[in-house]
Design a protein around this motif. Sequence first.
Motif, short mmCIF file in Angstrom:
data_model
loop_
_atom_site.label_atom_id
_atom_site.label_comp_id
_atom_site.label_asym_id
_atom_site.label_seq_id
_atom_site.Cartn_x
_atom_site.Cartn_y
_atom_site.Cartn_z
N GLY A 1 -3.49 4.33 0.45
CA GLY A 1 -4.91 4.64 0.60
C GLY A 1 -5.54 4.10 1.87
N GLU B 1 -11.45 -0.54 10.21
CA GLU B 1 -12.17 -1.34 9.22
C GLU B 1 -12.72 -2.64 9.80
OE1 GLU B 1 -9.02 -3.95 9.67
OE2 GLU B 1 -8.91 -1.77 9.58
N LYS C 1 -10.73 10.75 8.28
CA LYS C 1 -10.59 9.43 7.68
C LYS C 1 -9.36 8.73 8.22
CE LYS C 1 -12.84 10.61 3.29
NZ LYS C 1 -12.70 10.60 1.82
N VAL D 1 -13.84 2.34 3.02
CA VAL D 1 -12.56 3.05 2.98
C VAL D 1 -12.53 4.20 3.98
CG1 VAL D 1 -11.05 4.43 1.49
CG2 VAL D 1 -12.21 2.42 0.56
N GLU D 2 -13.68 4.82 4.22
CA GLU D 2 -13.73 5.98 5.12
C GLU D 2 -13.65 5.59 6.60
OE1 GLU D 2 -15.40 6.75 1.24
OE2 GLU D 2 -16.02 5.31 2.80
N ASP E 1 0.83 -1.21 0.00
CA ASP E 1 0.00 0.00 0.00
C ASP E 1 0.86 1.26 0.00
OD1 ASP E 1 -2.25 1.58 0.04
OD2 ASP E 1 -2.49 1.50 2.21
N ASN F 1 -9.60 -4.07 -0.19
CA ASN F 1 -10.50 -4.08 -1.34
C ASN F 1 -9.76 -4.39 -2.63
OD1 ASN F 1 -12.90 -3.52 0.05
ND2 ASN F 1 -12.58 -1.30 -0.05
N ALA G 1 -8.25 -0.45 4.62
CA ALA G 1 -9.50 -0.88 4.01
C ALA G 1 -9.40 -0.88 2.49
CB ALA G 1 -10.66 0.01 4.47
N ASN G 2 -8.81 0.18 1.94
CA ASN G 2 -8.64 0.25 0.49
C ASN G 2 -7.71 -0.86 0.00
OD1 ASN G 2 -8.75 1.80 -2.19
ND2 ASN G 2 -6.56 1.77 -1.78
#
Length: 404
Positions: A114, A229, A394, A224-225, A82, A121, A117-118
């Motif tokens: 990101g 998560e 966030k 993502v927000e 990431d 995904n 969570a991102n």
Amino acid sequence: MNILSGFVVLYPMIVSLIWIMGAIFFSVKQRQIPLKKPAKGEGEQLVSVLVPAHNEEETLHEVVESVANLTYHNIELVLIDDGSADQTLAVMHQLKEKYQAQFPIKIVPIIKNGGKANALNVGLDSAEGEYLLCLDSDAYVDQDALKQMMREFYTDPTVGAVAGRPVVRNRTTLLGRLQLLEYIGIIDIIKRGQSFITGHITTVSGVIVVYRKKAVQEVNRWTVEALTEDIDMTWKLYTHHWQVAYCPQAVSWILVPEHMKALIRQRRRWARGGLEVLIRNRQLIFTGKLAEQWLLIDMVISNLWALSCFFMIVLYLLTMIFSHALILDGGILFVLTLLSIVQFVIGFTSSQRQGYIDWQDLLLLPMYFVFYWVVNLISCITALGSFFLDPRRKGTWASPDRGI
């Protein structure tokens, strides 16, 4: 004031008793009702192991080594970089060369950081398995953990996620050893009690959890927000009628903060993540199942308790200053201490038998009680303040579970 004082004292006592009794019966139930195993002739389902990482070049090899030692063999490994600024991506390629003969390994690079969570995904798009084992990149998973967790899915087709049990492995500092006692004596017992009494747990542990891919896709993946998560996903599953199970036999050895500032930052993130989930799912207090209502109301009362406790401490200090007298209720302190000891002994007995903790750690018990209440009170109060001052903040990560 007497009512407020009673609430501050009685609430933790009552909740502790509830979780203690639940933990005892949960352990008895597990011994009496064994989980199902795959039927004869039925092969192991493919599990995609997702390991998101951000600047984890020093610890990544350990989690991959532990995955290679799993007794559950039908796996593929998905390493997700990431947006790391160090050599994490290069380390991933080295690990692929080392282990690709043992199981398939995919590397998924993300250019811009990101958040966890991102990253999950993005990793999900490359996962071929019907089940997803999500591990933090600084964890070391027990070799039998995945096999134990998969049996929960065989037992109940409505289970959308199975949470494992984190155990602290960095114990060279005082703060690390105190957190070891907390994970053994508090967090594990709370989850056992919740699982038995309500059939739900407040949250899976993001450091080790298996999801049914179908369930994750049904709830529109990870948010993502969300600042946390794992808490967010737990309650998304509940709102879509999936169950979340707790499997204490599935152990992951984790690294915890070794400095107080980092610990408070971590716990504030947890507390704020819980607040976000509470606000987002507030309608379930009235429309959800009884178990969901129970846990959400407990979250509400916990925050009210923190505010009340903070107010009472300030009032107590002012009273001492103006009255020039030290007032302590020995009876109340004795009862709270006794309950804490009983709760800890239950967790210690199980963990000591499994080799997770030594009797020498009991020497820290007096300090541990103060540590637990003070750290969590500070974290809750600061989380409440940050939530109302900056409600749209966030989540990002400096490391899977040691930053914010």
